[in-house]
Design a protein around this motif. Structure first.
Motif, short mmCIF file in Angstrom:
data_model
loop_
_atom_site.label_atom_id
_atom_site.label_comp_id
_atom_site.label_asym_id
_atom_site.label_seq_id
_atom_site.Cartn_x
_atom_site.Cartn_y
_atom_site.Cartn_z
N LYS A 362 -8.82 3.57 3.34
CA LYS A 362 -8.85 2.69 2.23
C LYS A 362 -9.60 3.47 1.03
CE LYS A 362 -8.78 -1.69 4.38
NZ LYS A 362 -9.50 -2.96 4.82
N GLU A 363 -10.52 4.27 1.52
CA GLU A 363 -11.16 5.27 0.59
C GLU A 363 -10.19 6.16 0.13
OE1 GLU A 363 -14.66 6.77 2.37
OE2 GLU A 363 -15.68 4.69 2.53
N VAL A 364 -9.46 6.79 0.67
CA VAL A 364 -8.69 7.88 0.47
C VAL A 364 -7.49 7.48 -0.61
CG1 VAL A 364 -6.86 9.52 1.08
CG2 VAL A 364 -8.79 9.36 2.30
N ILE A 365 -6.87 6.09 -0.26
CA ILE A 365 -5.97 5.50 -1.14
C ILE A 365 -6.54 5.20 -2.47
CG2 ILE A 365 -4.17 3.73 -1.33
CD1 ILE A 365 -3.43 5.89 0.74
N THR A 366 -7.79 4.71 -2.14
CA THR A 366 -8.55 4.18 -3.56
C THR A 366 -8.65 5.32 -4.51
OG1 THR A 366 -9.31 2.11 -2.33
CG2 THR A 366 -10.34 2.92 -4.62
N ASN A 367 -9.22 6.48 -3.92
CA ASN A 367 -9.62 7.57 -4.70
C ASN A 367 -8.27 8.21 -5.28
OD1 ASN A 367 -12.18 7.22 -4.17
ND2 ASN A 367 -12.34 8.75 -2.68
N ARG A 368 -7.11 8.23 -4.54
CA ARG A 368 -5.96 8.65 -4.87
C ARG A 368 -5.41 7.87 -6.21
NH1 ARG A 368 -0.78 8.93 -1.26
NH2 ARG A 368 -0.88 6.45 -2.02
N SER A 369 -5.48 6.57 -5.84
CA SER A 369 -4.82 5.59 -7.00
C SER A 369 -5.58 5.59 -8.27
CB SER A 369 -4.99 4.23 -6.31
OG SER A 369 -4.00 4.02 -5.10
N ASN A 370 -6.80 5.83 -8.18
CA ASN A 370 -7.75 6.08 -9.15
C ASN A 370 -7.31 7.39 -10.22
OD1 ASN A 370 -9.52 3.70 -9.47
ND2 ASN A 370 -10.72 4.36 -8.12
N TYR A 371 -7.26 8.31 -9.35
CA TYR A 371 -6.74 9.61 -9.81
C TYR A 371 -5.50 9.68 -10.40
CZ TYR A 371 -5.66 14.63 -10.01
OH TYR A 371 -5.18 15.92 -10.51
N ASP A 372 -4.36 9.01 -9.79
CA ASP A 372 -3.05 8.89 -10.42
C ASP A 372 -3.13 7.99 -11.73
OD1 ASP A 372 -2.08 10.44 -8.32
OD2 ASP A 372 -1.32 9.00 -7.29
N LEU A 373 -4.01 6.75 -11.61
CA LEU A 373 -4.25 5.88 -12.50
C LEU A 373 -4.49 6.50 -13.80
CD1 LEU A 373 -4.02 3.19 -13.63
CD2 LEU A 373 -5.99 2.55 -12.89
N ARG A 374 -5.60 7.58 -13.90
CA ARG A 374 -6.03 8.14 -14.87
C ARG A 374 -5.02 8.97 -15.49
NH1 ARG A 374 -10.66 8.32 -11.37
NH2 ARG A 374 -10.08 10.67 -11.04
N LEU A 461 -5.37 -1.21 -6.71
CA LEU A 461 -7.29 -1.12 -6.71
C LEU A 461 -7.51 -2.55 -6.71
CD1 LEU A 461 -6.86 1.85 -9.36
CD2 LEU A 461 -7.94 1.73 -7.02
N ASN A 462 -6.90 -3.60 -7.21
CA ASN A 462 -7.48 -4.95 -7.33
C ASN A 462 -7.06 -5.74 -6.20
OD1 ASN A 462 -8.64 -3.98 -9.86
ND2 ASN A 462 -6.82 -4.46 -10.97
N ASN A 463 -6.02 -5.42 -5.24
CA ASN A 463 -5.68 -6.28 -4.34
C ASN A 463 -5.74 -5.52 -3.06
OD1 ASN A 463 -3.94 -7.78 -2.43
ND2 ASN A 463 -3.43 -8.82 -4.34
N GLU A 464 -6.46 -5.97 -1.97
CA GLU A 464 -6.65 -5.53 -0.72
C GLU A 464 -5.46 -5.40 0.09
OE1 GLU A 464 -9.50 -3.79 2.20
OE2 GLU A 464 -9.69 -4.35 0.16
#
Length: 837
Positions: A362-374, A461-464
């Motif tokens: 979950k941390e990895v996917i969250t960090n990756r999603s934040n990176y891709d989103l930016r 990022l907003n939906n578990e």
């Protein structure tokens, strides 16, 4: 000047001296050392299942671009890069770690693809790093997937010139898939590998159903799956290990029997095949089991194959069971699932490990999603600016042409059209061909695509639930790419291999000899017949010589009420002329304990019983079956004795209706039925024998047979032959009948008794009389009915010397007229003539 220098040095030294308790110094430094080796050396991280050195090897290969589709590079190059950048230790430890990651018999999912000699299951070491080449495997690429997207934390290396990851993204649960082993300070870990398909299914199930139980998990993830295959036994222990982190399972080799051959195709995990073959061959050489003809290692590129040739006439199943029990063909494995979780070593069950992995993902996917989103938002911003620029293209061109330089152009664009710094930079660096209508359309399509991507990333990022869906989808993709079929079979119960040692022994006839001093030996019949005279120590003599089967058992009873249980095949083998070994080298006797009776037993299940007679007027009867034991490394209790008592006679019978005669020292004899003595256990004391005065003791006792005469040996070397009917039959505990003439000086005292039949008499068998100083052999035909009340003297022992008597046993011939049918004759020659006509 010199004094001043000395003072300065002393002052400097004094400043450097630390006054502190040695205990606190050692404790604090050892604590730091322990913390280091626990967290940064020996134990794996629960998130990626790697130790620091393994993680550094894989990351170094990733940075070097040594992917699975790229050419191999020298291992020395990789090791050098790891040492120089991330792991300031010896090259051997780094190379050994890399080699292990490539070994298919240790790693279920190898993380390094090595070209060259990387060791073998026989324990051979790998070639030097200058000879081998390596690259990442497809599995290790997935462990590092997305690491460049800031999915994990990085820390400075040892010299602060590089950055290294604290953990890998680990896109599949590597700790459970590949397992781990290690020893730290106060901690050790032993985690077996598990099937990747099953592990991912369990992780997915845990995500979809958070309240899943261990019982649900074990239906999906059946147990360990070792790269060497074999068979795992003990489902209850697997469940225990899954729940608590600890459990003991049994790994058994996969074997089959074909044409008198035992063929091994799979062996337990981390068993050295060459050592295993040597062990089996040692068993053959040392003849720990008969029947193994040859052991061969026929392993080749097709797979492992050990062949054990079994001799004809031997049961391969028995030999297989023996090898499974006595060698590493069967091995126990102890789960001890300790891993670093939140920077602390923890003993964890499977659900705890899966939960830690899911949290990491979950941390990895969250960090990756934040990176891709930016990045997507940044790109969308630029694309949006370029598209807006197309509406004022002519003004933009004029403005740029009128600008002094790039910086001036960017400033004017920002002021005139409200472009941001990033948009202005993209416009001034835009190539002219990008102004075509085709590129405009592609920019518009890219804009729509970016908007969709941003929406998807924001949803993640907003939906578990969406985040968990992404994890599941990606795990399924990896499962399809890496999953392999299960190699290890799981069996419900641990099979207890019980082997009767008799099954391992080839039956043959041998001669066993035992002396009264306790020397014992087994010899071949050939050696016995070829030797004219046996070797004995001074003042020693044979008390037992018999031809027996190696499957028989010898019971040796002592005066202390104990017995020695000794299978014939365990008796050391010697030539008949050799002295043999002392019984104390086999079973330790007490200092004043000695053997008084030796019995050969063919079958303990026979309906027989043993009669015990003690000095203090106790008699006992115990079933033969009670003397059969499985452990016999020391003497075993045969009868419980009172203080100062000892056993004086032991006999065996198969007739419950037989009669018994017991003798007191002074020659009183009591004859009664054997069934008057109750059958009791080996720990019982017995019952009263005859009515004796307090100063009298029992001297002997024997079970009678029909038509046999009784021979009684006295302390003065006399043998008295008595017809059984001369002794009136009474009840137990009655007073006995006096058989010797009572004299005050030097009376005849009973020493031993035996019975003689007509066959022994006719065949002139030997009666052996043993004293502590001599052995006298008497011809049975010379023992007659004497007119003297005390019998005939055959040996002159020293006063106080104990005597023992034994008669040679022969198979009874029923055609010979029984001794009891003869009328007593004054002239013995008449009897002799009747017997031999």
């Amino acid at each position: 000047m010199a004094k001043k220098t000395v003072d300065l040095i002393s002052e400097f030294v004094d400043q450097k001296i630390i006054e502190e308790n040695l205990e606190s110094i050692v404790g604090e430094r050892f604590g730091r050392y322990s913390k280091y080796i626990i967290q940064d050396r020996a134990l794996p991280d629960v998130r990626d299942g790697l130790k620091p050195v393994q993680r550094r090897v894989l990351y170094s290969m990733f940075k070097l671009g040594m992917f699975s589709d790229k050419p191999y590079k020298k291992s020395a190059r990789i090791v050098g890069d790891v040492i120089g950048k991330y792991h300031p230790h010896g090259d051997t430890s780094v190379y050994d770690a890399m080699v292990r990651l490539s070994q298919t018999w240790k790693m279920l999912t190898p993380l390094v693809d090595m070209h060259g000699n990387n060791g073998s299951i026989d324990g051979d070491s790998s070639a030097a790093m200058r000879y081998t080449e390596a690259r990442m495997s497809a599995a290790s690429e997935i462990l590092l997937q997305d690491i460049e997207k800031r999915t994990v934390d990085f820390v400075p290396n040892f010299d602060d010139e590089e950055y290294e990851p604290t953990v890998l993204p680990s896109r599949y649960p590597n700790l459970l898939c590949n397992g781990a082993t290690g020893i730290s300070a106060g901690y050790a870990t032993e985690i077996p590998p598990h099937n990747l398909r099953e592990v991912i299914n369990a992780v997915v199930k845990r995500i979809e159903k958070p309240d899943i139980t261990i019982d649900d998990v074990i239906k999906i993830m059946r147990g360990p799956d070792f790269p060497t295959g074999a068979i795992v036994q003990g489902k209850d222990e697997i469940r225990k290990a899954f729940e608590t982190g600890r459990g003991r399972i049994i790994i058994r080799s996969r074997t089959m029997i074909e044409n008198q051959q035992i063929i091994v195709t799979e062996i337990p995990y981390e068993v050295n095949k060459a050592a295993l073959v040597r062990k089996i061959d040692d068993i053959r050489i040392k003849k720990q089991i008969d029947g193994i003809d040859e052991v061969r290692d026929e392993s080749d590129r097709e797979g492992l194959r050990i062949v054990v040739d079994v001799k004809k006439g031997f049961d391969p199943q028995v030999i297989e069971s023996f090898l499974l029990k006595k060698t590493n063909l069967t091995k126990s494995y102890n789960y001890n699932m300790v891993a670093i979780n939140n920077k602390r070593p923890m003993l964890m069950g499977v659900l705890q490990i899966i939960d830690a992995y899911i949290l990491h993902q979950k941390e990895v996917i969250t960090n990756r999603s934040n990176y891709d989103l930016r990045r997507a938002e940044k790109r969308l911003h630029v694309v949006d600016g370029i598209i807006k620029m197309m509406d004022v293209l002519d003004e933009v061109i004029v403005l740029i042409r009128a600008s002094k330089n790039k910086k001036d152009a960017k400033t004017k664009l920002s002021k005139a059209f409200k472009f941001s710094e990033e948009q202005a930079e993209a416009i001034v660096t835009l190539q002219l061909y990008r102004l075509s209508s085709t590129d405009i359309k592609s920019l518009q399509e890219e804009m729509r695509s970016l908007q969709e991507t941003i929406a998807e990333l924001q949803l993640i990022l907003n939906n578990e639930t969406e985040l968990e869906r992404v994890i599941v989808d990606e795990l399924r993709t990896i499962q399809r790419k890496l999953a392999t079929k299960r190699l290890t079979d799981i069996e419900e119960e641990i099979e207890k291999i019980t082997i009767s040692e008799e099954e391992l022994i080839a039956e043959e006839q041998v001669v066993v000899g035992i002396t009264k001093e306790g020397y014992i030996k087994s010899t071949s019949i050939r050696s016995y017949r070829a030797t004219e005279e046996v070797t004995l120590r001074d003042n020693d003599s044979m008390i037992f010589v018999d031809e027996v089967s190696t499957l028989n058992t010898i019971l040796m009873f002592t005066n202390k009420g104990n017995y020695v249980y000794l299978p014939v095949y365990k008796i050391p083998s010697y030539k008949w002329r050799d002295l043999g070994t002392h019984i104390n080298n086999i079973v330790q006797l007490e200092e004043d304990e000695f053997i008084i009776k030796v019995l050969r037993i063919n079958d303990f299940s026979e309906p027989k019983s043993l009669l015990f007679v003690t000095k203090k007027n106790l008699i006992k009867q115990t079933a033969l079956a009670d003397f059969d034991v499985s452990r016999y490394t020391k003497t075993i209790r045969a009868i419980a004795l009172n203080k100062g008592d000892e056993v004086v006679a032991i006999d065996i019978t198969d007739n419950p209706d037989a009669e018994v005669i017991i003798f007191s020292q002074r020659g009183e004899a009591l004859r009664f039925n054997l069934n008057e003595i109750p059958l009791t256990s080996t720990t019982a004391k017995g019952v009263k024998g005859m009515n004796l005065s307090s100063k009298q003791h029992l001297a002997s006792g024997i079970v009678l047979k029909n038509h046999h005469d009784l021979l009684v040996l006295s302390n003065r070397g006399h043998i008295k032959r008595i017809g059984v009917t001369e002794i009136p039959k009474k009840r137990r505990t009655n007073k006995g009948v006096q058989m010797y003439k009572i004299v005050r000086s030097n009376p005849h005292l009973v020493q031993d008794t035996c019975i003689m039949n007509a066959t022994q008499y006719k065949n002139r068998v030997i009666i052996r009389i043993n004293t502590t100083t001599q052995e006298v052999l008497v011809n049975a035909f010379d023992v007659k009915y004497e007119k003297s009340e005390n019998g005939k003297q055959f040996v002159r022992p020293k006063k106080g010397t104990p005597l023992f008597m034994d008669i040679e046993q022969v198979e009874e011939d029923p055609s010979i007229t029984p001794l009891s049918d003869y009328v007593r004759e004054e002239d013995h020659e008449i009897v002799q003539q009747q017997l031999f006509e």
